[in-house]
Design a protein around this motif. Structure first.
Motif, PDB file in Angstrom:
ATOM      1  N   VAL A 857       0.868  -1.186   0.000  1.00  0.00           N
ATOM      2  CA  VAL A 857       0.000   0.000   0.000  1.00  0.00           C
ATOM      3  C   VAL A 857       0.902   1.232   0.000  1.00  0.00           C
ATOM      4  O   VAL A 857       1.812   1.339   0.826  1.00  0.00           O
ATOM      5  N   VAL A 858       0.652   2.154  -0.941  1.00  0.00           N
ATOM      6  CA  VAL A 858       1.421   3.395  -1.005  1.00  0.00           C
ATOM      7  C   VAL A 858       0.468   4.570  -0.791  1.00  0.00           C
ATOM      8  O   VAL A 858      -0.492   4.747  -1.551  1.00  0.00           O
ATOM      9  N   HIS A 859       0.707   5.356   0.272  1.00  0.00           N
ATOM     10  CA  HIS A 859      -0.019   6.614   0.484  1.00  0.00           C
ATOM     11  C   HIS A 859       0.823   7.712  -0.134  1.00  0.00           C
ATOM     12  O   HIS A 859       1.832   8.147   0.443  1.00  0.00           O
ATOM     13  N   TYR A 860       0.411   8.127  -1.336  1.00  0.00           N
ATOM     14  CA  TYR A 860       1.236   9.057  -2.105  1.00  0.00           C
ATOM     15  C   TYR A 860       1.317  10.416  -1.408  1.00  0.00           C
ATOM     16  O   TYR A 860       2.331  11.095  -1.439  1.00  0.00           O
ATOM     17  N   ASP A 861       0.216  10.868  -0.785  1.00  0.00           N
ATOM     18  CA  ASP A 861       0.229  12.125  -0.032  1.00  0.00           C
ATOM     19  C   ASP A 861      -0.474  11.919   1.309  1.00  0.00           C
ATOM     20  O   ASP A 861      -1.291  11.015   1.452  1.00  0.00           O
ATOM     21  N   ARG A 862      -0.119  12.744   2.282  1.00  0.00           N
ATOM     22  CA  ARG A 862      -0.650  12.588   3.640  1.00  0.00           C
ATOM     23  C   ARG A 862      -1.967  13.341   3.774  1.00  0.00           C
ATOM     24  O   ARG A 862      -2.123  14.466   3.326  1.00  0.00           O
ATOM     25  N   TRP A 863      -2.904  12.679   4.455  1.00  0.00           N
ATOM     26  CA  TRP A 863      -4.220  13.268   4.719  1.00  0.00           C
ATOM     27  C   TRP A 863      -4.203  13.893   6.102  1.00  0.00           C
ATOM     28  O   TRP A 863      -3.522  13.423   7.006  1.00  0.00           O
ATOM     29  N   TRP A 864      -4.981  14.970   6.280  1.00  0.00           N
ATOM     30  CA  TRP A 864      -5.031  15.584   7.609  1.00  0.00           C
ATOM     31  C   TRP A 864      -5.535  14.591   8.651  1.00  0.00           C
ATOM     32  O   TRP A 864      -5.124  14.607   9.796  1.00  0.00           O
TER      33      TRP A 864
END
Length: 935
Positions: A857-864
């Motif tokens: 799993v890759v989280h390309y950008d961080r969520w608040w």
């Protein structure tokens, strides 16, 4: 403070009328002050009469008062400035000073008989100014002749001296109170004095002005302005044997002053200012038939005269008065407390210590809960009765005032018909049990106590109707969840199943509905869920519970006759949006169970959707959510208000007693109290505790750096967009521009993802450091035979990733909010070995789907909101996963992404203690944190 006009008016009004007018004002008799075209009017009410009307006319030039009058006889016939006009002027000065603020002190003054004393005083004062002497000395300078007589005037301590200046020629002098005292002191033996004057003395003991505070009855405390005469014990005893109409002789007092806070006891004689105000001069105090006492200097402040002459504090007001340490009076002069108030104390809310059981009948329990205050036991029933009758906050117990606990005030407790016992349901029992801690504090019938235990305590030996008519293969912890929900159902209770993502909340809910179906000939169930998971629900029911005849109530072509549809079905699956539109039809059905899936969708009580679900009627209400708290404890409270309305008290009660102490101070006792309260209605398990056979999950932060293109654009955004907002944020008086801040932060995050999100162009036009890292990860993972799930919150970024994969001829699936054939997209990724990569938006791909074919799993950008990332990860790491899972979160060094990564790890404690470990950071950021993010 008085205006010049009020001071000027005071010099021309009789002292008695002034004080009476002050009493009229302080007792609220001045009504209906109106001002129009220079005319100011008011009505002075009176007991049993129509009252008097007062009027004041401002001259057309706007600089002075033209005339002032009252309808009373004293003013109308005698021209005297009466007590009504005094109260009128005081009221204007206190409440509408702006009406007279711009006027000078010229007034239409008259010289009525009633103000002669003032004029005599003015005459004496004039002589004093001429000679540079005091008034008394002015008289003494004329005493070369014979004093023919000295007597008191009929109206008090004013003295008349008749002096023979020349043989046969006499003149009379009227001495005011202070000058009369000085005259007597200078002439201790006056043979020509009247008998009443000969009785008088000028005492050496100093009189003191102050406030006496005493208890009129159990519910009233009185603060009264007084003149105090100290007495030695022997003199006090002799004095007490005589009768003096203006004096009070209490046995003992405690004196509190600004200088001497510890106080002292003594014997004092008190004269109420209400009775003695006309005997109070500037330097001396007079008592009829006894004499004069010199007043001490500086015993009271200038504001002492503005205090009410007598003020009664009733019930709660008396307790607050004592708790505030007589704040209104303590700073203005000495205070004397009566003996029965010397030990007065305000105690905080007592603790609930014991619950005495009387009986159980018809589903109700009759109890006598007891609070403990010191050595005394107080019935909760008395507290409930006092509060309901008078909305009291305190009750009197001996010398103490005891605070009625919020627990008593903020819940709607009922009493039985006899008024001797509290009458509570199972919910009330649970609330009481949480308050005392455990069953050791319950006393009474063992039979009733066992009955209560069965209703209040879930045990995993509960028998559930057979589920053999289903295809459910429940794990042990899942069957325990079904048992717990069945226990709720049997006891007419409701609950929150808050298992971590991937533990099969859907299967457990199907188990409950199937159990109810086994018990009843015809059942009606409703599941309300986000639109994105309706297909998921339908698939699961068809696969595991064909016994439940299900239909999906959704879309523009849905049935308009829900009741008819339910005749041939057991279970309706619908969305929150459809619920809102079809609320009336759904409210008309009594459901055997109401299940809210992803219940955090209705966490806000102010939304129409939340209010709509609260109108549904059902035997059991169940909320399913892995993230019942996303921002604050109030969201969990809203879910409980749907499940068990009123159980956690009013919003204000919950905020005051739980949210503030826990979220601001982290009070362990309060946390424990809340955990005990919600425990019976909540079940929460996580994978680490129940899925021992689940493969390992490894999470890792993969750092990357900005490319030259990104550095240039990032700096431009900081300079042009962020700097102006920083100046606003640094101004503490300016409101925080959250929308503008969020817009700039979003822009910076997009620059970190790829320059093309800010400056559209061709894929190879700009370089992105993060995109290059992603390419490396994909190459490595694909070479190792893994399937990969990539999440991004930006649809444009998903499109760029897809363009790159197409260029590389890598088969992949895409899922965003606009995807219509969700089921087919997910099925292809799960079953097609050639479809290697799934690219989805965090929100659309984060709930209600299975992506167990992947192992990376890759989280390309961080969520608040970190829980959204966890939800999305759990689409892969859940039941059915047989591979180790690696989770990579991409963070760009030297940017706000590093700061976001730190922030979303800061506030885990709240969620670990109650439900989940997450908080939507942005909405709770402080001004300094926002400044840090933008720098």
């Amino acid at each position: 403070m008085k205006t010049n006009i009020l001071e000027f008016f005071y010099e021309h009004v009789d002292e008695d009328d002034w004080l009476t007018g002050l009493d009229l004002y302080t007792s609220g008799k001045v009504e209906q002050i109106k001002a129009m075209h220079g005319l100011i009017t008011a009505r002075i009410s009176s007991n049993g009469g129509r009252g008097e009307e007062t009027r004041l006319k401002i001259h057309p030039n706007g600089h002075c008062i033209q005339w002032i009058e009252c309808t009373c006889k004293k003013n109308r016939s005698g021209g005297q400035y009466c007590e009504h006009l005094a109260s009128f002027m005081i009221s204007i000065d206190r409440e509408k000073p702006e009406l007279l603020a711009s006027l000078d002190t010229r007034m239409p003054l008259k010289h009525p008989v009633a103000v002669r004393r003032k004029n005599i005083k003015a005459q004496i004062e004039g002589e004093k100014r001429d000679r540079g002497e005091g008034a008394a000395q002015t008289i003494l300078s004329h005493l070369k002749g014979n004093i023919q007589s000295v007597r008191l005037l009929a109206n008090g301590p004013t003295m008349k001296v008749r002096l023979e200046i020349k043989p046969g020629e006499y003149t009379n002098y009227h001495l005011e109170l202070d000058d009369a005292a000085k005259f007597l002191q200078s002439h201790p033996k006056l043979t020509t004095a009247s008998d009443e004057v000969k009785l008088l003395k000028v005492f050496n003991v100093m009189a003191i002005r102050g406030t006496r505070i005493y208890q009129e009855d159990d519910e009233k405390v009185v603060a009264e302005r007084v003149v105090v005469i100290p007495h030695p014990p022997a003199a006090f005893s002799r004095l007490a044997e005589k009768e003096h109409p203006h004096s009070i002789f209490p046995a003992s007092h405690k004196m509190l002053t600004r200088m001497e806070p510890k106080g002292k006891d003594g014997h004092f004689e008190f004269v109420s200012l209400k009775a003695g105000h006309k005997f109070l001069g500037k330097e001396y105090f007079y008592l009829p038939e006894r004499g004069f006492w010199k007043l001490t200097d500086g015993d009271v402040s200038s504001l002492w005269n503005d205090l009410p002459i007598r003020k009664v504090f009733k019930e709660d007001a008396s307790a607050n008065f004592i708790q505030d340490n007589f704040f209104e009076y303590i700073n203005e002069g000495p205070i004397w407390l009566d003996q029965n108030l010397k030990g007065a104390a305000i105690e905080g809310a007592p603790q609930l210590k014991e619950i005495r059981i009387h009986k159980a009948a018809d589903g109700w329990f009759f109890l006598d809960p007891r609070y403990q205050s010191g050595q005394e036991s107080i019935s909760m029933l008395d507290l409930v009765t006092q509060f309901k009758k008078k909305k009291r906050n305190y009750i009197r117990q001996g010398e103490k005032w005891i605070k009625i606990p919020d627990f008593v005030k903020d819940h709607n407790w009922e009493t039985d018909e006899s008024g001797k016992f509290l009458k509570v349901s199972s919910l009330g029992l649970m609330r009481l049990k949480a308050a005392v801690g455990d069953f050791d504090q319950f006393v009474g019938s063992k039979k009733v106590l066992n009955q209560i235990r069965n209703q209040l305590e879930f045990k995993n030996n509960i028998k559930v109707p057979s589920l053999t008519h289903t295809r459910l293969k429940l794990r042990e912890y899942q069957f325990t969840g079904v048992q717990w929900m069945w226990w709720l159902y049997e006891n007419k209770l409701h609950g929150l199943l808050a298992d971590e993502m991937g533990l099969g909340k859907t299967h457990q809910a199907m188990g409950l509905m199937s159990a109810i179906q086994s018990r009843k000939e015809k059942s009606y169930f409703i599941v309300i869920a986000p639109t994105t998971v309706l297909d998921h629900w339908e698939d699961k029911v068809l696969a595991f519970c064909p016994n439940l005849k299900v239909f999906k109530h959704h879309g523009p072509k849905r049935s308009q006759n829900i009741k008819k549809m339910m005749e041939n079905h057991d279970l309706m699956i619908t969305s929150y949006g459809v619920l809102l539109r079809d609320a009336k039809q759904l409210q008309a059905i009594t459901w055997d169970s109401i299940i809210l899936d992803e219940a955090h969708f209705v966490k806000n009580q102010d939304t129409a959707t939340y209010q709509a679900v609260c109108t549904l009627t059902g035997d059991i209400r169940i909320c399913l959510t892995g993230t019942p708290i996303e921002n604050h404890l109030g969201e969990m409270k809203n879910l409980f208000d749907f499940l068990v309305p009123g159980y956690l008290g009013s919003d204000e009660y919950f905020r005051r007693n739980f949210m503030q102490p826990i979220e601001k101070s982290g009070e362990p006792e309060t946390e424990l109290a809340l955990q005990k309260l919600i425990h019976p209605f909540k079940m929460r398990r996580n994978k680490a505790n129940v899925l021992h056979d689940l493969p390992e999950k490894v999470e890792d932060i993969r750092h990357c750096t900005l490319s030259n293109d990104q550095i240039k654009i990032y700096r431009e955004v900081l300079e042009l967009k962020a700097r102006p907002i920083l100046e606003t944020l640094k101004d503490e008086n300016a409101p925080v521009p959250y929308l503008h801040v969020f817009a700039v932060l979003t822009l910076l995050k997009q620059v970190c993802d790829h320059p093309l999100l800010v400056h559209p162009g061709k894929l190879d036009q700009y370089e992105s450091g993060k995109f290059e890292v992603l390419k490396e990860i994909l190459t490595e993972a694909l070479d190792s035979g893994h399937k990969i799930v990539i999440y991004s919150q930006y649809v444009e970024m998903i499109r760029l990733i897809s363009m790159y994969l197409e260029q590389q001829a890598i088969q992949h699936a895409i899922l965003t909010g606009q995807t219509k054939n969700r089921g087919k997209v997910i099925e292809r990724f799960q079953t097609d070995p050639n479809c290697k990569i799934f690219v989805g938006s965090l929100l659309a791909g984060g709930i209600g789907i299975d992506l167990t074919a992947a192992s990376v799993v890759v989280h390309y950008d961080r969520w608040w909101n970190a829980s959204k990332e966890n939800q999305a990860t759990d689409r892969v790491y859940r039941i059915g996963q047989n591979k180790n899972v690696q989770v990579l979160k991409l963070v760009t060094r030297g940017t706000l992404e590093e700061k976001i990564d730190a922030l979303i790890n800061v506030k885990k404690e709240l969620f670990e203690k109650f439900m989940d470990r997450d908080e939507e950071i942005f909405k709770t950021l402080t001004r300094s944190q926002l400044i840090d993010l933008l720098q």
